[in-house]
Design an enzyme around this catalytic site. Structure first.
Site, PDB file in Angstrom:
ATOM      1  N   ASP A  86       0.863  -1.170   0.000  1.00 40.67           N
ATOM      2  CA  ASP A  86       0.000   0.000   0.000  1.00 40.67           C
ATOM      3  C   ASP A  86       0.910   1.235   0.000  1.00 40.67           C
ATOM      4  O   ASP A  86       2.116   1.134   0.281  1.00 40.67           O
ATOM      5  CB  ASP A  86      -0.899  -0.034   1.239  1.00 40.67           C
ATOM      6  CG  ASP A  86      -1.826   1.164   1.310  1.00 40.67           C
ATOM      7  OD1 ASP A  86      -2.428   1.514   0.280  1.00 40.67           O
ATOM      8  OD2 ASP A  86      -1.935   1.771   2.397  1.00 40.67           O
TER       9      ASP A  86
ATOM     10  N   ASP B 195      -0.254   5.197   0.839  1.00 42.43           N
ATOM     11  CA  ASP B 195      -0.533   6.182   1.891  1.00 42.43           C
ATOM     12  C   ASP B 195      -0.484   5.515   3.261  1.00 42.43           C
ATOM     13  O   ASP B 195      -1.227   4.570   3.537  1.00 42.43           O
ATOM     14  CB  ASP B 195      -1.912   6.814   1.682  1.00 42.43           C
ATOM     15  CG  ASP B 195      -1.974   7.692   0.441  1.00 42.43           C
ATOM     16  OD1 ASP B 195      -1.323   8.750   0.446  1.00 42.43           O
ATOM     17  OD2 ASP B 195      -2.649   7.310  -0.529  1.00 42.43           O
TER      18      ASP B 195
END
Length: 270
Positions: free
Chosen positions: A16, A18
């Site tokens: 991922d 953020d």
């Protein structure tokens, strides 16, 4: 998946972004070195983000700017791409309630877009930092006229230096409440995103590295991948204790990933 990182052979790591690789405009300390070490060791490094406000090229540039790690467009999967892939064969005319880069992602996939709610057969929602009441109203009117409601993701928030900012899911909830229609969600942990990631995977052993239990870890759970939770973004130890989806490993940030792999190797050797 046994929970071991030290098996022989290359692995695929799906990160991922953020809260894992960077937080807002700042890279997570040590993220670039961690990614580079994995790459040089022969592992595949992929990035899968629910943030649809950036194009793939913008994501590539952002990773390099925040971490100095050089990736390629082929290593980046966004929820905007997942939505485009879902819609690519449907001949929909889409009203975009999201960023200009989301609109360009859909246009680049050959999807027709419109600014007129009367002409829309689908509404695609992404994070919209240019949110206005008129844009919200257009999306609601199109859905109430029968347009399909597609959400790139339904993350309620995303991590920022001051705390949690409203995410795409907050906008999705507004349209759902005003129309009584549930959105079809493309991003993690849902199948459109999973299928798109699976098309890019090169190695049978796959590890998802994320900061959200309900999206990153849940996707890995459904796909049968290993789960590594980082505490540099949204998740907290308390949230982990309350969740039925448990990680195989928990680290403070991806800067600790190399040490985790080394520790597992030493443990097996003993």
């Amino acid at each position: 998946m046994t929970g071991r990182l030290a098996h022989n052979g290359p692995k695929t790591f799906v990160f991922d972004l953020d809260g894992v690789v960077y937080v807002d405009r700042a890279g997570v300390p040590g993220a670039g070195d961690a990614l580079t070490k994995l790459d040089r060791a022969g592992h595949q490094v992929l990035f899968a983000t629910n943030n649809s406000s950036r194009s793939v090229d913008s994501v590539v540039a952002n990773i390099r700017k925040r971490t100095d790690y050089r990736t390629t467009a082929g290593a980046v999967i966004t929820s905007g791409l997942a939505a485009a892939h879902l819609l690519s064969d449907d001949n929909e005319v889409c009203l975009i309630f999201g960023s200009e880069e989301l609109e360009q992602t859909l246009i680049g996939a050959g999807i027709e877009v419109t600014a007129e709610h009367e002409h829309a057969t689908a509404v695609v929602i992404g994070l919209d930092r240019g949110l206005t009441y008129q844009r919200l109203t257009s999306a609601v009117l199109a859905v109430r006229r029968g347009a399909r409601l597609i959400a790139t993701n339904d993350d309620a928030t995303y991590p920022a230096p001051e705390g949690q900012y409203p995410g795409c899911g907050a906008l999705v909830a507004a349209v759902e409440r005003a129309t009584g229609v549930d959105a079809l969600v493309c991003g993690k942990p849902n199948l459109p995103m999973q299928r798109l990631i699976e098309q890019s995977i090169e190695h049978p052993e796959v590890w998802m590295v994320g900061d959200r239990i309900e999206t990153d870890l849940e996707l890995a759970n459904r796909a049968g991948w290993g789960k590594i939770l980082v505490l540099s973004g949204v998740a907290t130890p308390d949230a982990m204790a309350e969740s039925a989806t448990r990680p195989h490993h928990t680290i403070n940030s991806i800067a600790e990933l190399a040490a985790l792999m080394s520790a597992e190797t030493n443990d097996i050797a003993r």
